[in-house]
Design a protein around this motif. Sequence first.
Motif, short mmCIF file in Angstrom:
data_model
loop_
_atom_site.label_atom_id
_atom_site.label_comp_id
_atom_site.label_asym_id
_atom_site.label_seq_id
_atom_site.Cartn_x
_atom_site.Cartn_y
_atom_site.Cartn_z
N VAL A 15 0.83 -1.21 0.00
CA VAL A 15 0.00 0.00 0.00
C VAL A 15 0.87 1.26 0.00
O VAL A 15 0.59 2.22 -0.70
N LYS A 16 1.93 1.23 0.78
CA LYS A 16 2.79 2.42 0.88
C LYS A 16 3.78 2.52 -0.27
O LYS A 16 4.46 3.53 -0.42
N ARG A 17 3.86 1.45 -1.07
CA ARG A 17 4.89 1.37 -2.11
C ARG A 17 6.24 1.74 -1.48
O ARG A 17 6.96 2.61 -1.94
N ARG A 18 6.52 1.08 -0.38
CA ARG A 18 7.66 1.40 0.45
C ARG A 18 8.78 0.41 0.18
O ARG A 18 8.51 -0.77 0.01
N PRO A 19 10.03 0.86 0.17
CA PRO A 19 11.13 -0.10 -0.03
C PRO A 19 11.10 -1.15 1.07
O PRO A 19 10.80 -0.86 2.21
N ARG A 20 11.40 -2.37 0.72
CA ARG A 20 11.29 -3.49 1.65
C ARG A 20 12.13 -3.31 2.91
O ARG A 20 11.82 -3.84 3.95
N PHE A 21 13.23 -2.59 2.78
CA PHE A 21 14.17 -2.55 3.92
C PHE A 21 13.73 -1.58 5.01
O PHE A 21 14.43 -1.37 5.98
N ASP A 22 12.56 -1.00 4.88
CA ASP A 22 12.17 0.03 5.83
C ASP A 22 11.45 -0.56 7.04
O ASP A 22 10.36 -1.11 6.90
N PRO A 23 12.02 -0.46 8.24
CA PRO A 23 11.36 -1.04 9.41
C PRO A 23 10.18 -0.18 9.91
O PRO A 23 10.09 1.00 9.60
N ILE A 24 9.30 -0.82 10.67
CA ILE A 24 8.04 -0.19 11.08
C ILE A 24 7.95 -0.10 12.61
O ILE A 24 8.37 -1.02 13.31
N ILE A 25 7.35 0.99 13.09
CA ILE A 25 7.20 1.16 14.54
C ILE A 25 6.09 0.26 15.09
O ILE A 25 5.01 0.16 14.49
N VAL A 26 6.36 -0.37 16.21
CA VAL A 26 5.35 -1.20 16.88
C VAL A 26 4.70 -0.36 17.99
O VAL A 26 5.38 0.18 18.86
N HIS A 27 3.36 -0.25 17.92
CA HIS A 27 2.61 0.58 18.86
C HIS A 27 2.01 -0.30 19.94
O HIS A 27 1.36 -1.30 19.63
N ILE A 28 2.21 0.11 21.19
CA ILE A 28 1.70 -0.69 22.31
C ILE A 28 0.82 0.18 23.21
O ILE A 28 0.86 1.42 23.13
N ALA A 29 0.01 -0.50 24.06
CA ALA A 29 -0.84 0.25 24.98
C ALA A 29 -0.57 -0.16 26.42
O ALA A 29 -1.12 0.41 27.35
N ASP A 30 0.29 -1.18 26.59
CA ASP A 30 0.53 -1.75 27.92
C ASP A 30 2.05 -1.76 28.15
O ASP A 30 2.80 -2.25 27.30
N PHE A 31 2.47 -1.23 29.28
CA PHE A 31 3.91 -1.17 29.56
C PHE A 31 4.56 -2.55 29.52
O PHE A 31 5.72 -2.69 29.17
N LYS A 32 3.77 -3.58 29.87
CA LYS A 32 4.34 -4.95 29.89
C LYS A 32 4.79 -5.39 28.50
O LYS A 32 5.66 -6.26 28.36
N ASP A 33 4.19 -4.79 27.47
CA ASP A 33 4.56 -5.19 26.11
C ASP A 33 6.00 -4.84 25.78
O ASP A 33 6.60 -5.45 24.89
N VAL A 34 6.57 -3.84 26.47
CA VAL A 34 7.99 -3.53 26.22
C VAL A 34 8.82 -4.78 26.52
O VAL A 34 9.68 -5.17 25.74
N GLU A 35 8.50 -5.43 27.65
CA GLU A 35 9.26 -6.64 28.02
C GLU A 35 8.97 -7.82 27.10
O GLU A 35 9.81 -8.68 26.91
N ARG A 36 7.75 -7.83 26.53
CA ARG A 36 7.43 -8.94 25.60
C ARG A 36 8.19 -8.81 24.29
O ARG A 36 8.39 -9.78 23.58
N LEU A 37 8.57 -7.58 23.94
CA LEU A 37 9.14 -7.34 22.61
C LEU A 37 10.64 -7.07 22.62
O LEU A 37 11.31 -7.26 21.61
N CYS A 38 11.15 -6.60 23.77
CA CYS A 38 12.54 -6.14 23.81
C CYS A 38 13.37 -6.95 24.79
O CYS A 38 12.86 -7.46 25.78
N LEU A 39 14.70 -6.99 24.53
CA LEU A 39 15.65 -7.55 25.49
C LEU A 39 15.64 -6.68 26.73
O LEU A 39 15.11 -5.57 26.71
N GLU A 40 16.28 -7.15 27.76
CA GLU A 40 16.31 -6.38 29.02
C GLU A 40 16.76 -4.94 28.76
O GLU A 40 17.70 -4.68 28.01
N LEU A 41 16.06 -4.01 29.39
CA LEU A 41 16.31 -2.59 29.12
C LEU A 41 17.38 -2.02 30.02
O LEU A 41 17.47 -2.41 31.19
N ASP A 42 18.14 -1.07 29.50
CA ASP A 42 19.07 -0.38 30.39
C ASP A 42 18.33 0.73 31.14
O ASP A 42 17.16 1.02 30.87
N GLU A 43 19.02 1.34 32.11
CA GLU A 43 18.38 2.33 32.98
C GLU A 43 17.81 3.51 32.20
O GLU A 43 16.71 3.98 32.48
#
Length: 322
Positions: free
Chosen positions: A52-80
């Motif tokens: 739909v966007k006719r976007r180059p394949r190499f372009d990464p996309i932002i993941v939108h969350i509504a729950d703080f717990k999702d950060v831990e579901r998606l990311c490695l351990e976070l730094d301070e």
Amino acid sequence: MMAEILKPTEDALKKAASVIREGGLVAFPTETVYGLGVNAFDANAVAKIFEVKRRPRFDPIIVHIADFKDVERLCLELDERAKILIRKFFPGPLTLVLPKLDIVPDIVTAGLETVAIRMPSHPVALKLIEAAKVPIAAPSANPFGCLSPTTAEHVAEQIGGEIDLIIDGGKCPIGIESTILELVENPIILRPGGLPLEEIEKVIGKLNISTLSKRPRSPGQLPRHYSPRTPLEIIEKDLVVPKGIKAGLLAFKIPKDKLSFEKIEFLSVSGDLREAACNLFSSLYRLDKENLDIIYAEPVPEIGLGKAIMDRLRKAEGIKND
Ligand code: TXA
Ligand code: MG
């Protein structure tokens, strides 16, 4: 077929959530710009975004969350620093690029080891993500290289025929895309945006402007991006509009000489940068419809949101160097 456009009632959001769960594409409002959302765990649905966007394949996309717990579901351990920024600025116009876990499909991150995460503060966006019960991968809801949409009408005009549903939540209150900060080693601003850099610096210290990466890690950094169709030029000194040229003016405040322009759009009569950011894309849309030969843009002060505005104007102009 033109996508259905619905006001954000409870029923409409339920419907939108089920479209997303079934692999469809829903445009929805955020506080920054409209996003084109799909289930972030559905690689097929994500692939449709690129079509739909006719976007180059190499372009990464932002993941939108509504729950703080999702950060831990998606990311490695976070730094301070990440933890502090999340506490302070989520939900809001900040996207953090963080080391990802395998659960995030490669197509979302274009094969990168990192994922961009954002918790929008727009109530409609939050309700939709909650109702969908999955994180929503969403780029801005415009074709690649075009202006980001700040109203449902912008979305309908640009891609309405190619998506399933548009949730019309009115005009986006911030009107410019989120600030993107990569937090893997040293913090790197990948895109100035709706959260002023000064606010981030108050929390994690000085972000040297030279950390603005030259590499196009973020295609928002490609030289010509966010562009109206009409050529745009940022006014440098005293402007003399050549005779016989149909020129438009994107004015910051009240200009001195209004006569030489076919059409003028004011970003903020009172000179307020927040109001200016909010009006930027819709003003450019309107100027773009006037069949002008050129749009002259008055520069704005590069403080606070002024940095993001000038970044978008330079990209619309098409930076000559680099
Ligand atoms: O305000 C916003 O950020 C809007 C709303 C809808 O949330 N979204 C938006 O998405 O502007 P998009 O796709 O138009 O721009 C996101 C930028 C792209 O330039 C992309 O390359 C970059 O974020 N990006 C995404 N994931 C990344 C990653 N892992 N590393 C580096 N850059 C990334
Ligand atoms: Mg975009």
